[in-house]
Design a protein around this motif. Structure first.
Motif, PDB file in Angstrom:
ATOM      1  N   LEU A  10     -80.383  31.744 -44.116  1.00  0.00           N
ATOM      2  CA  LEU A  10     -81.006  31.908 -45.429  1.00  0.00           C
ATOM      3  C   LEU A  10     -82.498  32.243 -45.339  1.00  0.00           C
ATOM      4  O   LEU A  10     -82.978  33.156 -46.009  1.00  0.00           O
ATOM      5  CB  LEU A  10     -80.793  30.634 -46.249  1.00  0.00           C
ATOM      6  N   LEU A  11     -83.237  31.521 -44.506  1.00  0.00           N
ATOM      7  CA  LEU A  11     -84.686  31.739 -44.408  1.00  0.00           C
ATOM      8  C   LEU A  11     -85.004  33.168 -43.989  1.00  0.00           C
ATOM      9  O   LEU A  11     -84.392  33.706 -43.073  1.00  0.00           O
ATOM     10  CB  LEU A  11     -85.310  30.774 -43.399  1.00  0.00           C
ATOM     11  N   ASN A  12     -85.949  33.776 -44.683  1.00  0.00           N
ATOM     12  CA  ASN A  12     -86.414  35.145 -44.440  1.00  0.00           C
ATOM     13  C   ASN A  12     -85.385  36.222 -44.784  1.00  0.00           C
ATOM     14  O   ASN A  12     -85.623  37.395 -44.495  1.00  0.00           O
ATOM     15  CB  ASN A  12     -86.917  35.331 -43.007  1.00  0.00           C
ATOM     16  N   SER A  13     -84.262  35.835 -45.380  1.00  0.00           N
ATOM     17  CA  SER A  13     -83.298  36.859 -45.789  1.00  0.00           C
ATOM     18  C   SER A  13     -83.844  37.600 -47.011  1.00  0.00           C
ATOM     19  O   SER A  13     -84.682  37.094 -47.751  1.00  0.00           O
ATOM     20  CB  SER A  13     -81.925  36.238 -46.089  1.00  0.00           C
ATOM     21  N   LYS A  14     -83.381  38.840 -47.188  1.00  0.00           N
ATOM     22  CA  LYS A  14     -83.860  39.699 -48.274  1.00  0.00           C
ATOM     23  C   LYS A  14     -82.736  39.938 -49.267  1.00  0.00           C
ATOM     24  O   LYS A  14     -81.586  40.113 -48.870  1.00  0.00           O
ATOM     25  CB  LYS A  14     -84.353  41.027 -47.694  1.00  0.00           C
ATOM     26  N   TRP A  15     -83.104  39.992 -50.559  1.00  0.00           N
ATOM     27  CA  TRP A  15     -82.121  40.112 -51.626  1.00  0.00           C
ATOM     28  C   TRP A  15     -82.614  41.048 -52.716  1.00  0.00           C
ATOM     29  O   TRP A  15     -83.812  41.124 -52.981  1.00  0.00           O
ATOM     30  CB  TRP A  15     -81.841  38.734 -52.241  1.00  0.00           C
ATOM     31  N   THR A  16     -81.667  41.731 -53.348  1.00  0.00           N
ATOM     32  CA  THR A  16     -81.960  42.579 -54.488  1.00  0.00           C
ATOM     33  C   THR A  16     -81.246  42.011 -55.706  1.00  0.00           C
ATOM     34  O   THR A  16     -80.034  41.803 -55.678  1.00  0.00           O
ATOM     35  CB  THR A  16     -81.485  44.027 -54.250  1.00  0.00           C
ATOM     36  N   SER A  17     -82.011  41.770 -56.749  1.00  0.00           N
ATOM     37  CA  SER A  17     -81.447  41.262 -58.001  1.00  0.00           C
ATOM     38  C   SER A  17     -80.904  42.425 -58.819  1.00  0.00           C
ATOM     39  O   SER A  17     -81.512  43.494 -58.882  1.00  0.00           O
ATOM     40  CB  SER A  17     -82.542  40.537 -58.796  1.00  0.00           C
ATOM     41  N   GLN A  18     -79.748  42.233 -59.450  1.00  0.00           N
ATOM     42  CA  GLN A  18     -79.170  43.266 -60.309  1.00  0.00           C
ATOM     43  C   GLN A  18     -80.045  43.501 -61.536  1.00  0.00           C
ATOM     44  O   GLN A  18     -80.083  44.590 -62.073  1.00  0.00           O
ATOM     45  CB  GLN A  18     -77.757  42.876 -60.741  1.00  0.00           C
ATOM     46  N   LYS A  19     -80.752  42.456 -61.972  1.00  0.00           N
ATOM     47  CA  LYS A  19     -81.640  42.554 -63.133  1.00  0.00           C
ATOM     48  C   LYS A  19     -83.057  42.198 -62.694  1.00  0.00           C
ATOM     49  O   LYS A  19     -83.238  41.365 -61.810  1.00  0.00           O
ATOM     50  CB  LYS A  19     -81.192  41.589 -64.232  1.00  0.00           C
ATOM     51  N   LYS A  37     -75.349  17.778 -52.289  1.00  0.00           N
ATOM     52  CA  LYS A  37     -74.420  18.776 -51.738  1.00  0.00           C
ATOM     53  C   LYS A  37     -74.887  20.215 -51.963  1.00  0.00           C
ATOM     54  O   LYS A  37     -74.222  21.150 -51.558  1.00  0.00           O
ATOM     55  CB  LYS A  37     -73.025  18.587 -52.330  1.00  0.00           C
ATOM     56  N   TRP A  38     -76.045  20.425 -52.579  1.00  0.00           N
ATOM     57  CA  TRP A  38     -76.525  21.768 -52.897  1.00  0.00           C
ATOM     58  C   TRP A  38     -77.621  22.224 -51.941  1.00  0.00           C
ATOM     59  O   TRP A  38     -78.393  21.431 -51.436  1.00  0.00           O
ATOM     60  CB  TRP A  38     -77.059  21.822 -54.327  1.00  0.00           C
ATOM     61  N   VAL A  39     -77.682  23.533 -51.750  1.00  0.00           N
ATOM     62  CA  VAL A  39     -78.756  24.151 -50.974  1.00  0.00           C
ATOM     63  C   VAL A  39     -79.519  25.057 -51.932  1.00  0.00           C
ATOM     64  O   VAL A  39     -78.913  25.846 -52.667  1.00  0.00           O
ATOM     65  CB  VAL A  39     -78.200  24.981 -49.793  1.00  0.00           C
ATOM     66  N   TYR A  40     -80.832  24.940 -51.930  1.00  0.00           N
ATOM     67  CA  TYR A  40     -81.678  25.763 -52.794  1.00  0.00           C
ATOM     68  C   TYR A  40     -82.564  26.662 -51.954  1.00  0.00           C
ATOM     69  O   TYR A  40     -82.998  26.273 -50.866  1.00  0.00           O
ATOM     70  CB  TYR A  40     -82.549  24.880 -53.699  1.00  0.00           C
ATOM     71  N   ALA A  41     -82.812  27.860 -52.471  1.00  0.00           N
ATOM     72  CA  ALA A  41     -83.669  28.833 -51.791  1.00  0.00           C
ATOM     73  C   ALA A  41     -84.872  29.120 -52.672  1.00  0.00           C
ATOM     74  O   ALA A  41     -84.725  29.331 -53.875  1.00  0.00           O
ATOM     75  CB  ALA A  41     -82.889  30.123 -51.552  1.00  0.00           C
ATOM     76  N   GLU A  42     -86.062  29.133 -52.058  1.00  0.00           N
ATOM     77  CA  GLU A  42     -87.254  29.543 -52.786  1.00  0.00           C
ATOM     78  C   GLU A  42     -87.426  31.037 -52.563  1.00  0.00           C
ATOM     79  O   GLU A  42     -87.559  31.499 -51.431  1.00  0.00           O
ATOM     80  CB  GLU A  42     -88.496  28.793 -52.306  1.00  0.00           C
ATOM     81  N   MET A  43     -87.400  31.771 -53.652  1.00  0.00           N
ATOM     82  CA  MET A  43     -87.486  33.223 -53.610  1.00  0.00           C
ATOM     83  C   MET A  43     -88.903  33.657 -53.962  1.00  0.00           C
ATOM     84  O   MET A  43     -89.542  33.051 -54.828  1.00  0.00           O
ATOM     85  CB  MET A  43     -86.520  33.842 -54.628  1.00  0.00           C
TER      86      MET A  43
END
Length: 80
Positions: A10-19, A37-43
């Motif tokens: 997850l760390l340093n992964s790149k993502w494109t939002s549809q919106k 039980k949850w994992v959160y990512a800071e974007m």
């Protein structure tokens, strides 16, 4: 034996939002946290480090909201 970590890459992964989110579509994961039980990512927005937010990492699997990597609009919508 240690418990297997959810979302190990997850760390340093790149993502494109549809919106657009605050005017941006391209984001990078700069932090992660486990909460029960949850994992959160800071974007953080690729072009504006002031634009940042936390998201449940499971939402990144939803292709109607997010695509892995930084994609152009043409790539997102199946153009040439």
């Amino acid at each position: 034996m240690p418990k297997k970590q959810k979302y190990p890459h997850l760390l340093n992964s790149k993502w494109t939002s549809q919106k657009k989110i605050d005017g941006w579509r391209h984001f990078r994961v700069i932090n992660r946290k486990n909460q029960s039980k949850w994992v959160y990512a800071e974007m953080v927005a690729a072009c504006d480090p002031e634009v940042r937010f936390w998201i449940n990492a499971q939402l990144l699997k939803d292709r109607s909201q997010w695509e892995a990597g930084w994609l152009s609009l043409r790539e997102m919508h199946g153009g040439d």
